[in-house]
Design a protein around this motif. Structure first.
Motif, PDB file in Angstrom:
ATOM      1  N   MET A   1     -10.849 -56.508 -95.616  1.00 25.38           N
ATOM      2  CA  MET A   1     -10.957 -55.090 -95.295  1.00 25.38           C
ATOM      3  C   MET A   1     -12.236 -54.524 -95.897  1.00 25.38           C
ATOM      4  N   ARG A   2     -12.982 -53.781 -95.109  1.00 23.61           N
ATOM      5  CA  ARG A   2     -14.255 -53.233 -95.571  1.00 23.61           C
ATOM      6  C   ARG A   2     -14.026 -52.058 -96.520  1.00 23.61           C
ATOM      7  N   SER A   3     -14.845 -51.974 -97.558  1.00 29.35           N
ATOM      8  CA  SER A   3     -14.778 -50.831 -98.457  1.00 29.35           C
ATOM      9  C   SER A   3     -15.483 -49.644 -97.808  1.00 29.35           C
ATOM     10  N   VAL A   4     -15.073 -48.454 -98.224  1.00 31.44           N
ATOM     11  CA  VAL A   4     -15.645 -47.218 -97.688  1.00 31.44           C
ATOM     12  C   VAL A   4     -15.787 -46.216 -98.824  1.00 31.44           C
ATOM     13  N   GLY A   5     -16.895 -45.515 -98.840  1.00 30.90           N
ATOM     14  CA  GLY A   5     -17.149 -44.480 -99.834  1.00 30.90           C
ATOM     15  C   GLY A   5     -17.650 -43.218 -99.172  1.00 30.90           C
ATOM     16  N   VAL A   6     -17.566 -42.118 -99.904  1.00 32.85           N
ATOM     17  CA  VAL A   6     -17.897 -40.804 -99.367  1.00 32.85           C
ATOM     18  C   VAL A   6     -18.873 -40.098-100.288  1.00 32.85           C
ATOM     19  N   GLU A   7     -19.866 -39.449 -99.695  1.00 31.66           N
ATOM     20  CA  GLU A   7     -20.714 -38.484-100.395  1.00 31.66           C
ATOM     21  C   GLU A   7     -20.463 -37.111 -99.791  1.00 31.66           C
ATOM     22  N   GLU A   8     -20.156 -36.133-100.638  1.00 31.11           N
ATOM     23  CA  GLU A   8     -19.939 -34.766-100.163  1.00 31.11           C
ATOM     24  C   GLU A   8     -20.880 -33.811-100.878  1.00 31.11           C
ATOM     25  N   GLU A   9     -21.424 -32.883-100.112  1.00 24.59           N
ATOM     26  CA  GLU A   9     -22.222 -31.786-100.653  1.00 24.59           C
ATOM     27  C   GLU A   9     -21.375 -30.521-100.630  1.00 24.59           C
ATOM     28  N   LEU A  10     -21.364 -29.786-101.743  1.00 29.41           N
ATOM     29  CA  LEU A  10     -20.558 -28.580-101.877  1.00 29.41           C
ATOM     30  C   LEU A  10     -21.462 -27.382-102.135  1.00 29.41           C
ATOM     31  N   LEU A  11     -21.013 -26.217-101.688  1.00 32.08           N
ATOM     32  CA  LEU A  11     -21.760 -24.976-101.861  1.00 32.08           C
ATOM     33  C   LEU A  11     -21.301 -24.288-103.147  1.00 32.08           C
ATOM     34  N   LEU A  12     -22.261 -23.873-103.976  1.00 30.90           N
ATOM     35  CA  LEU A  12     -21.969 -23.135-105.202  1.00 30.90           C
ATOM     36  C   LEU A  12     -22.031 -21.640-104.905  1.00 30.90           C
ATOM     37  N   ALA A 127     -21.787 -56.965 -93.998  1.00 31.62           N
ATOM     38  CA  ALA A 127     -22.093 -58.260 -94.604  1.00 31.62           C
ATOM     39  C   ALA A 127     -23.581 -58.517 -94.735  1.00 31.62           C
ATOM     40  N   SER A 128     -24.388 -57.888 -93.866  1.00 30.42           N
ATOM     41  CA  SER A 128     -25.826 -58.144 -93.864  1.00 30.42           C
ATOM     42  C   SER A 128     -26.513 -57.044 -93.078  1.00 30.42           C
ATOM     43  N   ASP A 129     -27.840 -57.016 -93.165  1.00 30.96           N
ATOM     44  CA  ASP A 129     -28.598 -56.067 -92.354  1.00 30.96           C
ATOM     45  C   ASP A 129     -28.417 -56.362 -90.870  1.00 30.96           C
ATOM     46  N   ASP A 130     -28.316 -57.630 -90.513  1.00 32.07           N
ATOM     47  CA  ASP A 130     -28.125 -57.965 -89.100  1.00 32.07           C
ATOM     48  C   ASP A 130     -26.808 -57.390 -88.579  1.00 32.07           C
ATOM     49  N   GLU A 131     -25.727 -57.565 -89.354  1.00 28.01           N
ATOM     50  CA  GLU A 131     -24.466 -56.982 -88.927  1.00 28.01           C
ATOM     51  C   GLU A 131     -24.570 -55.456 -88.909  1.00 28.01           C
ATOM     52  N   GLY A 132     -25.227 -54.881 -89.921  1.00 31.12           N
ATOM     53  CA  GLY A 132     -25.350 -53.430 -89.992  1.00 31.12           C
ATOM     54  C   GLY A 132     -26.068 -52.847 -88.796  1.00 31.12           C
ATOM     55  N   VAL A 133     -27.155 -53.460 -88.382  1.00 31.06           N
ATOM     56  CA  VAL A 133     -27.897 -52.945 -87.234  1.00 31.06           C
ATOM     57  C   VAL A 133     -27.096 -53.139 -85.949  1.00 31.06           C
ATOM     58  N   GLY A 134     -26.385 -54.273 -85.846  1.00 29.74           N
ATOM     59  CA  GLY A 134     -25.506 -54.463 -84.689  1.00 29.74           C
ATOM     60  C   GLY A 134     -24.436 -53.388 -84.611  1.00 29.74           C
ATOM     61  N   HIS A 216     -30.435 -47.450 -98.037  1.00 28.60           N
ATOM     62  CA  HIS A 216     -31.509 -48.093 -98.805  1.00 28.60           C
ATOM     63  C   HIS A 216     -31.079 -48.351-100.240  1.00 28.60           C
ATOM     64  N   ARG A 217     -29.812 -48.022-100.568  1.00 31.04           N
ATOM     65  CA  ARG A 217     -29.320 -48.246-101.939  1.00 31.04           C
ATOM     66  C   ARG A 217     -28.131 -49.198-101.996  1.00 31.04           C
ATOM     67  N   TYR A 218     -27.340 -49.251-100.939  1.00 34.91           N
ATOM     68  CA  TYR A 218     -26.097 -50.020-100.967  1.00 34.91           C
ATOM     69  C   TYR A 218     -26.028 -50.950 -99.756  1.00 34.91           C
ATOM     70  N   PRO A 219     -25.179 -51.992 -99.799  1.00 32.60           N
ATOM     71  CA  PRO A 219     -25.002 -52.880 -98.634  1.00 32.60           C
ATOM     72  C   PRO A 219     -24.032 -52.259 -97.631  1.00 32.60           C
ATOM     73  N   THR A 220     -24.444 -51.118 -97.090  1.00 33.93           N
ATOM     74  CA  THR A 220     -23.560 -50.350 -96.214  1.00 33.93           C
ATOM     75  C   THR A 220     -24.307 -49.819 -95.004  1.00 33.93           C
ATOM     76  N   VAL A 221     -23.526 -49.467 -93.988  1.00 31.64           N
ATOM     77  CA  VAL A 221     -23.975 -48.565 -92.943  1.00 31.64           C
ATOM     78  C   VAL A 221     -23.563 -47.163 -93.363  1.00 31.64           C
TER      79      VAL A 221
END
Length: 358
Positions: A1-12, A127-134, A216-221
Motif C-alpha cells: 500500500m502506498r504511503s500518502v502525506g498532506v501539506e495544508e496552508e492555513l489563513l491566520l 517507486a521511481s521517477d519513471d513510475e511517477g511520470v507515468g 523535488h524533496r520526496y519520492p512522491t507524486v
C-alpha cells in the motif's frame, strides 16, 4: 500500500474582526519550536506537513492534531487559524521575509502580492521517477474533479467572486502553473523542467507549479490542485482519492495502457469549469469531454479508482465521505450559506475558525 502525506496552508486571522493577520513570523520564532510549521509567501499564512501514512484514519488524526496545534500557536500571538483558501474579507497581505520572497516580489510584481491563497498538496509514494511520470501522464483528466470537490474560496477582497474556487484562478497567474502535456518518460519530464529553468523565468525547481509533479524533496507524486478544505474529513477524502488515482494509473502503466489523449487546452477548460461550478453545477466529464452533472463526474471518479480503493480498504470510507460532501456541500457552499444567513463576511471567518479547530 502506498504511503500518502498532506501539506495544508492555513489563513491566520484576527479572532474578532476576522481580518488576515501577519503573525507567522512570531509563531515560527517561538523558542524550541523550530520545524513545527513552515513559512509561506505571505505572513498571513502558516503551513504544516503530515508524516506519510498508509491508513487513512491515521492521516485524519494527524491532520486534526496539526490544525489544533496551529490554532493554539496562533492564539499565543493573538490570532486564530482558518482553513479558508482565500480571505472573505479585504486583505492587504505582507510578503514574507527572506531572499526568495523578495525575488518573487520583484520579478512578478502584483501577481506575487495577490497570492494570499491557501492550498492543499497531496504526496503519494511512487517507486521511481519513471513510475511517477507515468502516473502524472495518466491522472491528468481526473484532477479538475478533485478541484471541484475541494473548492473552498468563493470570496475575494470582500466580494463574491462568482467562482467556487477563486484560489485556483489566482494561482493560475504563475507562468508555470496548471496542466501539462503528456511527458512519456522521466527523461522527457526532466528535460522539460530543465528547459523551463533555462529560460531564467523561474527561480528554481520549487517554482515548477504543475498540477501534478514529481516532488523535488520526496519520492512522491505531488498533486497540487486542491483548495485547502474547510473540513478535515474532506482533506482525507481528497487524499484517499489521489492515492486511488495514483495506484490506478500505476497499474495502467504496468499493463501497457497508454495515457489518455487529451490536450492542455481541454484540461484548462475543465479546470476552469471545476473552479466556477464546484459541485453545484456541470463539470467536464473526463471520459466523454462533454458537460455532465458534478455528481455524475464524481461517480465516474469513484468507479475509475474503485479497484485500487478496495485493495487499500478505502472504498467504503470514500463512498461514505463522498455522499456526505454531496449532501452537505463543500467549503465553498458552506461559506456562501453562512454569508446568505448572516450578511456578514466576519461570520464566515468565525465559522471557519470553529470548523478548523473542531
Amino acid at each position: 500500500m502506498r504511503s500518502v502525506g498532506v501539506e495544508e496552508e492555513l489563513l491566520l486571522v484576527h479572532p474578532e474582526t476576522g481580518e488576515p493577520q501577519a503573525v507567522s513570523g512570531a509563531i515560527l520564532a517561538a523558542a524550541g519550536r523550530e520545524g513545527e510549521f513552515e513559512a509561506e509567501l505571505h505572513r498571513e499564512q502558516l503551513e504544516f506537513a503530515t508524516e506519510p501514512h498508509r491508513v487513512m484514519t491515521d492521516l485524519a488524526g494527524e491532520v486534526r492534531r496539526w490544525r489544533k496545534l496551529a490554532d493554539e500557536r496562533a492564539a499565543e500571538v493573538g490570532a486564530r487559524v482558518a482553513a479558508l483558501a482565500t480571505s472573505p474579507l479585504e486583505a492587504d497581505p505582507t510578503i514574507g521575509t527572506g531572499e526568495r520572497y523578495r525575488w518573487l516580489s520583484k520579478e512578478f510584481g502584483l501577481t506575487t502580492q495577490e497570492q494570499l491563497t491557501c492550498g492543499c498538496h497531496i504526496h503519494v509514494e511512487v517507486a521511481s521517477d519513471d513510475e511517477g511520470v507515468g502516473v502524472i501522464d495518466r491522472i491528468r483528466p481526473w484532477l479538475p474533479p478533485l478541484l471541484a470537490l475541494s473548492a473552498n474560496s468563493p470570496f475575494w477582497q470582500g466580494v463574491d467572486s462568482g467562482y467556487s474556487s477563486y484560489r485556483s484562478r489566482v494561482w493560475s497567474r504563475w507562468p508555470s502553473a496548471g496542466p501539462m502535456e503528456v511527458f512519456g518518460s522521466a527523461e522527457r519530464y526532466h528535460q522539460r523542467v530543465g528547459a523551463m529553468l533555462a529560460t531564467g523565468t523561474l527561480l528554481d525547481k520549487g517554482m515548477i507549479y504543475f498540477d501534478a509533479r514529481l516532488s523535488h524533496r520526496y519520492p512522491t507524486v505531488e498533486v497540487r490542485v486542491a483548495d485547502v478544505c474547510l473540513e478535515a474529513d474532506d482533506t482525507v477524502l481528497v487524499a484517499a482519492l489521489v492515492r486511488g488515482l495514483v495506484e490506478t494509473a500505476a497499474r495502467d502503466l504496468r499493463d501497457g495502457r497508454p495515457a489518455p489523449e487529451v490536450g492542455v487546452g481541454e484540461l484548462r477548460l475543465a479546470a476552469w469549469r471545476a473552479a466556477r461550478s464546484g459541485i453545484t453545477g456541470d463539470l467536464v466529464h473526463p471520459l466523454t469531454w462533454r458537460p455532465a452533472a458534478a455528481e455524475t463526474v464524481l461517480a465516474a471518479l469513484l468507479d475509475h479508482t474503485s479497484d485500487a480503493l478496495a485493495d487499500s480498504d478505502d472504498l467504503s470510507f470514500v463512498r461514505k465521505r463522498l455522499d456526505e460532501v454531496l449532501s452537505r456541500g463543500n467549503g465553498s457552499q458552506r461559506q456562501r450559506n453562512t454569508f446568505a444567513r448572516t450578511g456578514d463576511p466576519r461570520a464566515v471567518v468565525a465559522d471557519a475558525v470553529e470548523r478548523t479547530a473542531a
